[in-house]
Design a protein around this motif. Sequence first.
Motif, PDB file in Angstrom:
ATOM      1  N   ALA A   1       0.854  -1.183   0.000  1.00  0.00           N
ATOM      2  CA  ALA A   1       0.000   0.000   0.000  1.00  0.00           C
ATOM      3  C   ALA A   1       0.890   1.233   0.000  1.00  0.00           C
ATOM      4  O   ALA A   1       1.938   1.256   0.661  1.00  0.00           O
ATOM      5  CB  ALA A   1      -0.915   0.011   1.220  1.00  0.00           C
ATOM      6  N   GLU A   2       0.458   2.275  -0.746  1.00  0.00           N
ATOM      7  CA  GLU A   2       1.249   3.491  -0.883  1.00  0.00           C
ATOM      8  C   GLU A   2       0.359   4.711  -0.680  1.00  0.00           C
ATOM      9  O   GLU A   2      -0.733   4.800  -1.259  1.00  0.00           O
ATOM     10  CB  GLU A   2       1.885   3.563  -2.281  1.00  0.00           C
ATOM     11  CG  GLU A   2       2.797   2.389  -2.609  1.00  0.00           C
ATOM     12  CD  GLU A   2       3.232   2.378  -4.066  1.00  0.00           C
ATOM     13  OE1 GLU A   2       2.638   3.146  -4.858  1.00  0.00           O
ATOM     14  OE2 GLU A   2       4.141   1.615  -4.411  1.00  0.00           O
ATOM     15  N   TYR A   3       0.850   5.638   0.145  1.00  0.00           N
ATOM     16  CA  TYR A   3       0.141   6.909   0.349  1.00  0.00           C
ATOM     17  C   TYR A   3       1.075   8.038  -0.068  1.00  0.00           C
ATOM     18  O   TYR A   3       2.186   8.172   0.463  1.00  0.00           O
ATOM     19  CB  TYR A   3      -0.269   7.078   1.813  1.00  0.00           C
ATOM     20  CG  TYR A   3      -0.966   8.390   2.066  1.00  0.00           C
ATOM     21  CD1 TYR A   3      -2.250   8.624   1.560  1.00  0.00           C
ATOM     22  CD2 TYR A   3      -0.330   9.403   2.792  1.00  0.00           C
ATOM     23  CE1 TYR A   3      -2.889   9.830   1.781  1.00  0.00           C
ATOM     24  CE2 TYR A   3      -0.971  10.611   3.004  1.00  0.00           C
ATOM     25  CZ  TYR A   3      -2.250  10.817   2.494  1.00  0.00           C
ATOM     26  OH  TYR A   3      -2.875  12.013   2.702  1.00  0.00           O
ATOM     27  N   TYR A   4       0.619   8.839  -1.048  1.00  0.00           N
ATOM     28  CA  TYR A   4       1.432   9.915  -1.599  1.00  0.00           C
ATOM     29  C   TYR A   4       1.090  11.217  -0.867  1.00  0.00           C
ATOM     30  O   TYR A   4      -0.071  11.632  -0.823  1.00  0.00           O
ATOM     31  CB  TYR A   4       1.182  10.051  -3.093  1.00  0.00           C
ATOM     32  CG  TYR A   4       1.627   8.836  -3.869  1.00  0.00           C
ATOM     33  CD1 TYR A   4       2.928   8.713  -4.330  1.00  0.00           C
ATOM     34  CD2 TYR A   4       0.743   7.770  -4.103  1.00  0.00           C
ATOM     35  CE1 TYR A   4       3.351   7.586  -5.015  1.00  0.00           C
ATOM     36  CE2 TYR A   4       1.151   6.643  -4.779  1.00  0.00           C
ATOM     37  CZ  TYR A   4       2.456   6.559  -5.234  1.00  0.00           C
ATOM     38  OH  TYR A   4       2.869   5.427  -5.909  1.00  0.00           O
ATOM     39  N   THR A   5       2.130  11.849  -0.307  1.00  0.00           N
ATOM     40  CA  THR A   5       1.937  13.030   0.540  1.00  0.00           C
ATOM     41  C   THR A   5       2.133  14.327  -0.221  1.00  0.00           C
ATOM     42  O   THR A   5       2.045  15.403   0.369  1.00  0.00           O
ATOM     43  CB  THR A   5       2.911  12.969   1.729  1.00  0.00           C
ATOM     44  OG1 THR A   5       4.266  12.907   1.250  1.00  0.00           O
ATOM     45  CG2 THR A   5       2.643  11.743   2.591  1.00  0.00           C
ATOM     46  N   GLY A   6       2.436  14.237  -1.516  1.00  0.00           N
ATOM     47  CA  GLY A   6       2.639  15.435  -2.319  1.00  0.00           C
ATOM     48  C   GLY A   6       4.034  15.490  -2.891  1.00  0.00           C
ATOM     49  O   GLY A   6       5.008  15.193  -2.198  1.00  0.00           O
ATOM     50  N   GLY A   7       4.135  15.848  -4.186  1.00  0.00           N
ATOM     51  CA  GLY A   7       5.436  15.881  -4.828  1.00  0.00           C
ATOM     52  C   GLY A   7       6.051  14.493  -4.852  1.00  0.00           C
ATOM     53  O   GLY A   7       5.415  13.522  -5.250  1.00  0.00           O
ATOM     54  N   ALA A   8       7.302  14.408  -4.401  1.00  0.00           N
ATOM     55  CA  ALA A   8       7.983  13.109  -4.352  1.00  0.00           C
ATOM     56  C   ALA A   8       7.726  12.373  -3.048  1.00  0.00           C
ATOM     57  O   ALA A   8       8.267  11.288  -2.835  1.00  0.00           O
ATOM     58  CB  ALA A   8       9.486  13.309  -4.554  1.00  0.00           C
ATOM     59  N   GLY A   9       6.919  12.939  -2.174  1.00  0.00           N
ATOM     60  CA  GLY A   9       6.693  12.327  -0.867  1.00  0.00           C
ATOM     61  C   GLY A   9       5.792  11.111  -0.949  1.00  0.00           C
ATOM     62  O   GLY A   9       4.755  11.127  -1.616  1.00  0.00           O
ATOM     63  N   VAL A  10       6.186  10.048  -0.253  1.00  0.00           N
ATOM     64  CA  VAL A  10       5.377   8.830  -0.233  1.00  0.00           C
ATOM     65  C   VAL A  10       5.699   8.031   1.015  1.00  0.00           C
ATOM     66  O   VAL A  10       6.841   8.020   1.500  1.00  0.00           O
ATOM     67  CB  VAL A  10       5.625   7.978  -1.511  1.00  0.00           C
ATOM     68  CG1 VAL A  10       7.077   7.525  -1.586  1.00  0.00           C
ATOM     69  CG2 VAL A  10       4.706   6.769  -1.545  1.00  0.00           C
ATOM     70  N   PHE A  11       4.684   7.403   1.554  1.00  0.00           N
ATOM     71  CA  PHE A  11       4.853   6.433   2.636  1.00  0.00           C
ATOM     72  C   PHE A  11       4.247   5.121   2.153  1.00  0.00           C
ATOM     73  O   PHE A  11       3.118   5.100   1.652  1.00  0.00           O
ATOM     74  CB  PHE A  11       4.164   6.883   3.918  1.00  0.00           C
ATOM     75  CG  PHE A  11       4.305   5.888   5.040  1.00  0.00           C
ATOM     76  CD1 PHE A  11       5.480   5.804   5.768  1.00  0.00           C
ATOM     77  CD2 PHE A  11       3.269   5.017   5.337  1.00  0.00           C
ATOM     78  CE1 PHE A  11       5.611   4.874   6.799  1.00  0.00           C
ATOM     79  CE2 PHE A  11       3.393   4.089   6.357  1.00  0.00           C
ATOM     80  CZ  PHE A  11       4.574   4.018   7.089  1.00  0.00           C
ATOM     81  N   SER A  12       4.999   4.015   2.278  1.00  0.00           N
ATOM     82  CA  SER A  12       4.500   2.739   1.777  1.00  0.00           C
ATOM     83  C   SER A  12       4.878   1.611   2.719  1.00  0.00           C
ATOM     84  O   SER A  12       5.854   1.691   3.478  1.00  0.00           O
ATOM     85  CB  SER A  12       5.069   2.450   0.381  1.00  0.00           C
ATOM     86  OG  SER A  12       6.472   2.259   0.444  1.00  0.00           O
ATOM     87  N   VAL A  13       4.086   0.572   2.660  1.00  0.00           N
ATOM     88  CA  VAL A  13       4.349  -0.642   3.424  1.00  0.00           C
ATOM     89  C   VAL A  13       4.035  -1.823   2.522  1.00  0.00           C
ATOM     90  O   VAL A  13       3.130  -1.755   1.681  1.00  0.00           O
ATOM     91  CB  VAL A  13       3.492  -0.692   4.713  1.00  0.00           C
ATOM     92  CG1 VAL A  13       2.006  -0.646   4.375  1.00  0.00           C
ATOM     93  CG2 VAL A  13       3.815  -1.943   5.532  1.00  0.00           C
ATOM     94  N   ALA A  14       4.808  -2.886   2.635  1.00  0.00           N
ATOM     95  CA  ALA A  14       4.606  -4.061   1.784  1.00  0.00           C
ATOM     96  C   ALA A  14       4.943  -5.313   2.576  1.00  0.00           C
ATOM     97  O   ALA A  14       5.790  -5.294   3.483  1.00  0.00           O
ATOM     98  CB  ALA A  14       5.483  -3.987   0.536  1.00  0.00           C
ATOM     99  N   VAL A  15       4.267  -6.395   2.235  1.00  0.00           N
ATOM    100  CA  VAL A  15       4.574  -7.712   2.790  1.00  0.00           C
ATOM    101  C   VAL A  15       4.839  -8.643   1.617  1.00  0.00           C
ATOM    102  O   VAL A  15       4.308  -8.448   0.520  1.00  0.00           O
ATOM    103  CB  VAL A  15       3.428  -8.255   3.673  1.00  0.00           C
ATOM    104  CG1 VAL A  15       3.230  -7.381   4.891  1.00  0.00           C
ATOM    105  CG2 VAL A  15       2.126  -8.362   2.877  1.00  0.00           C
TER     106      VAL A  15
END
Length: 244
Positions: A140-154
């Motif tokens: 799952a990926e959440y884009y915070t704006g511009g190049a910003g992103v927080f992601s988690v994967a299994v």
Amino acid sequence: IVEEKNYGAYLETAGFFDIANRKLRYNAGVRWIYTNQLISGPITITVPRNATLAAGGQYPNTFPYAVTKHNYQAFLPSLNTVFEVTDDFQVRAAISRTMTRANPTTMLPGLNFSDQAAASASLGNPGLKPFFSNNIDLGAEYYTGGAGVFSVAVFRKALSGFTVSQTSTVPFSFLAPYGVQFATLSPTQQAGITSRGGPTAATINLAQQVNAAGLLTVNGMEFNWVQPLDFLLADWVGIEGMGF
């Protein structure tokens, strides 16, 4: 020397579906590979009568090449999907089959002693095959704006045929085809063989890389956070493009 001729063919399709006014994007394909492999390396054949000759008057060793040939082929399918939950939030799922070739340095023929007592040796294995992994990835990926992103994967990987070191006990005479004879050993190695019963009774611990039987399952998680700092640094100190 490791020589390879590789052949491959690829087939891919990509597209998207509309689900509840959101897009489910996908790409799917399969790769076919075929490899012809030739592995060769020198094996030292020492001259036994050199054991009784002084340096400078010895006969030269010979270095014939051991050559092995083999081939393999495989089909490697994959499927990747991305569902756009919102404009800023996406979830991903993928399944695939991948292949990793054995380390070429462990495939070169030849034998080496690892101690002065000639009790342990290592032997190359030109017959090593590649190992395979069946993979499942969810993220799952959440884009915070511009190049910003927080992601988690299994992920889960099921590996077959991976290479491991296998040690077996062999008689000293087993080493003769690799140019190892009692008369050609150093005095220290001869003393070690003699202390273990002589060349007719002594054994050697021989280590070699092999393709393991069974299945190895690896589970894991990944976390990623990319955060630009332009909103903080660009206005205050005039630095752009910084982040972590």
